[in-house]
Design a protein around this motif. Structure first.
Motif, mmCIF file in Angstrom:
data_model
loop_
_atom_site.group_PDB
_atom_site.id
_atom_site.type_symbol
_atom_site.label_atom_id
_atom_site.label_comp_id
_atom_site.label_asym_id
_atom_site.label_seq_id
_atom_site.Cartn_x
_atom_site.Cartn_y
_atom_site.Cartn_z
ATOM 1 N N SER A 299 0.856 -1.192 0.000
ATOM 2 C CA SER A 299 0.000 0.000 0.000
ATOM 3 C C SER A 299 0.891 1.242 0.000
ATOM 4 C CB SER A 299 -0.895 0.010 1.241
ATOM 5 O OG SER A 299 -0.132 0.300 2.399
ATOM 6 N N ALA A 300 0.329 2.361 -0.398
ATOM 7 C CA ALA A 300 1.088 3.621 -0.408
ATOM 8 C C ALA A 300 1.583 3.965 0.996
ATOM 9 C CB ALA A 300 0.226 4.746 -0.964
ATOM 10 N N ASP A 301 0.777 3.706 2.018
ATOM 11 C CA ASP A 301 1.189 3.981 3.397
ATOM 12 C C ASP A 301 2.383 3.127 3.804
ATOM 13 O OD1 ASP A 301 -0.816 5.886 3.763
ATOM 14 O OD2 ASP A 301 -2.226 4.435 4.620
ATOM 15 N N GLN A 302 2.355 1.849 3.433
ATOM 16 C CA GLN A 302 3.466 0.958 3.759
ATOM 17 C C GLN A 302 4.745 1.375 3.038
ATOM 18 O OE1 GLN A 302 1.650 -2.774 2.703
ATOM 19 N NE2 GLN A 302 1.176 -3.254 4.843
ATOM 20 N N ARG A 303 4.628 1.740 1.761
ATOM 21 C CA ARG A 303 5.802 2.197 1.003
ATOM 22 C C ARG A 303 6.378 3.457 1.629
ATOM 23 N NH1 ARG A 303 2.739 0.804 -3.355
ATOM 24 N NH2 ARG A 303 2.236 2.971 -3.844
ATOM 25 N N ALA A 304 5.515 4.380 2.036
ATOM 26 C CA ALA A 304 5.987 5.638 2.627
ATOM 27 C C ALA A 304 6.761 5.378 3.909
ATOM 28 C CB ALA A 304 4.800 6.564 2.898
ATOM 29 N N VAL A 305 6.252 4.494 4.743
ATOM 30 C CA VAL A 305 6.952 4.173 5.995
ATOM 31 C C VAL A 305 8.310 3.549 5.701
ATOM 32 C CG1 VAL A 305 6.900 2.613 7.977
ATOM 33 C CG2 VAL A 305 4.926 4.016 7.464
ATOM 34 N N LEU A 306 8.360 2.588 4.782
ATOM 35 C CA LEU A 306 9.646 1.961 4.448
ATOM 36 C C LEU A 306 10.619 2.975 3.873
ATOM 37 C CD1 LEU A 306 8.777 -1.529 2.957
ATOM 38 C CD2 LEU A 306 9.584 -0.958 5.242
ATOM 39 N N LEU A 307 10.132 3.859 3.037
ATOM 40 C CA LEU A 307 10.983 4.891 2.460
ATOM 41 C C LEU A 307 11.652 5.711 3.557
ATOM 42 C CD1 LEU A 307 11.969 6.707 0.075
ATOM 43 C CD2 LEU A 307 9.900 8.048 0.468
ATOM 44 N N HIS A 308 10.861 6.174 4.506
ATOM 45 C CA HIS A 308 11.403 7.047 5.548
ATOM 46 C C HIS A 308 12.252 6.299 6.566
ATOM 47 C CE1 HIS A 308 9.484 10.602 4.087
ATOM 48 N NE2 HIS A 308 8.284 10.050 4.127
ATOM 49 N N VAL A 309 11.793 5.149 7.023
ATOM 50 C CA VAL A 309 12.493 4.442 8.099
ATOM 51 C C VAL A 309 13.693 3.660 7.581
ATOM 52 C CG1 VAL A 309 12.247 2.682 9.896
ATOM 53 C CG2 VAL A 309 10.433 4.358 9.545
ATOM 54 N N HIS A 310 13.506 2.898 6.512
ATOM 55 C CA HIS A 310 14.581 2.004 6.065
ATOM 56 C C HIS A 310 15.499 2.618 5.014
ATOM 57 C CE1 HIS A 310 13.826 -1.583 8.377
ATOM 58 N NE2 HIS A 310 12.551 -1.257 8.301
ATOM 59 N N PHE A 311 14.985 3.445 4.150
ATOM 60 C CA PHE A 311 15.827 3.992 3.087
ATOM 61 C C PHE A 311 16.416 5.350 3.452
ATOM 62 C CE2 PHE A 311 12.950 1.066 0.803
ATOM 63 C CZ PHE A 311 13.909 0.165 0.395
ATOM 64 N N ARG A 312 15.639 6.185 4.122
ATOM 65 C CA ARG A 312 16.156 7.497 4.533
ATOM 66 C C ARG A 312 16.758 7.469 5.929
ATOM 67 N NH1 ARG A 312 11.530 11.391 1.906
ATOM 68 N NH2 ARG A 312 12.266 11.134 -0.227
ATOM 69 N N GLY A 313 16.512 6.402 6.665
ATOM 70 C CA GLY A 313 17.123 6.236 7.975
ATOM 71 C C GLY A 313 16.507 7.063 9.097
ATOM 72 N N LEU A 314 15.258 7.489 8.931
ATOM 73 C CA LEU A 314 14.611 8.245 9.992
ATOM 74 C C LEU A 314 14.233 7.321 11.141
ATOM 75 C CD1 LEU A 314 12.111 10.569 8.048
ATOM 76 C CD2 LEU A 314 14.463 11.048 8.736
ATOM 77 N N SER A 315 14.210 7.878 12.339
ATOM 78 C CA SER A 315 13.726 7.117 13.493
ATOM 79 C C SER A 315 12.206 7.000 13.380
ATOM 80 C CB SER A 315 14.091 7.833 14.788
ATOM 81 O OG SER A 315 13.329 9.031 14.917
ATOM 82 N N VAL A 316 11.638 6.156 14.202
ATOM 83 C CA VAL A 316 10.178 6.008 14.213
ATOM 84 C C VAL A 316 9.529 7.346 14.536
ATOM 85 C CG1 VAL A 316 8.250 4.933 15.454
ATOM 86 C CG2 VAL A 316 10.204 3.545 14.738
ATOM 87 N N ASN A 317 10.066 8.065 15.528
ATOM 88 C CA ASN A 317 9.486 9.359 15.907
ATOM 89 C C ASN A 317 9.614 10.394 14.789
ATOM 90 O OD1 ASN A 317 8.578 8.511 18.411
ATOM 91 N ND2 ASN A 317 10.519 8.992 19.399
ATOM 92 N N GLU A 318 10.758 10.403 14.100
ATOM 93 C CA GLU A 318 10.941 11.336 12.979
ATOM 94 C C GLU A 318 9.961 11.013 11.852
ATOM 95 O OE1 GLU A 318 15.708 12.362 13.368
ATOM 96 O OE2 GLU A 318 15.079 10.486 12.414
ATOM 97 N N ALA A 319 9.843 9.737 11.515
ATOM 98 C CA ALA A 319 8.910 9.326 10.459
ATOM 99 C C ALA A 319 7.476 9.658 10.861
ATOM 100 C CB ALA A 319 9.057 7.833 10.171
ATOM 101 N N SER A 320 7.181 9.507 12.133
ATOM 102 C CA SER A 320 5.860 9.840 12.645
ATOM 103 C C SER A 320 5.535 11.308 12.404
ATOM 104 C CB SER A 320 5.818 9.524 14.150
ATOM 105 O OG SER A 320 4.670 10.051 14.744
#
Length: 83
Positions: A30-51
């Motif tokens: 889903s678009a939401d799942q891709r967005a989370v992976l992009l920010h957390v795993h590819f851009r390296g943001l923390s959970v709080n930053e991605a939030s």
């Protein structure tokens, strides 16, 4: 130091996952799942930053990450089985 050749050929026991397999699996999320992976795993943001970036609670980032990774694993397992 040169590597010595062996008399036994090396045969792959499993099909390797290709970049195309990964792309197909990512597109299936889903678009939401891709967005989370992009920010957390590819851009390296923390959970709080991605939030903060995504405007959702940290718990939502965690659950979407978990669900997305589980879906990717399943999709990639299926692509290996299909080969």
């Amino acid at each position: 130091m040169a590597l010595e050749k062996t008399s036994m050929p090396v045969e792959p026991t499993e099909r390797s996952v290709t970049a195309a397999d990964v792309r197909r699996a990512l597109v299936a999320l889903s678009a939401d799942q891709r967005a989370v992976l992009l920010h957390v795993h590819f851009r390296g943001l923390s959970v709080n930053e991605a939030s903060r970036v995504l405007g959702v609670p940290a718990g939502t980032v965690k659950s979407r990450t978990y669900d997305a990774l589980r879906a990717l694993r399943q999709a990639l397992r299926c692509s290996e089985d299909a080969a």
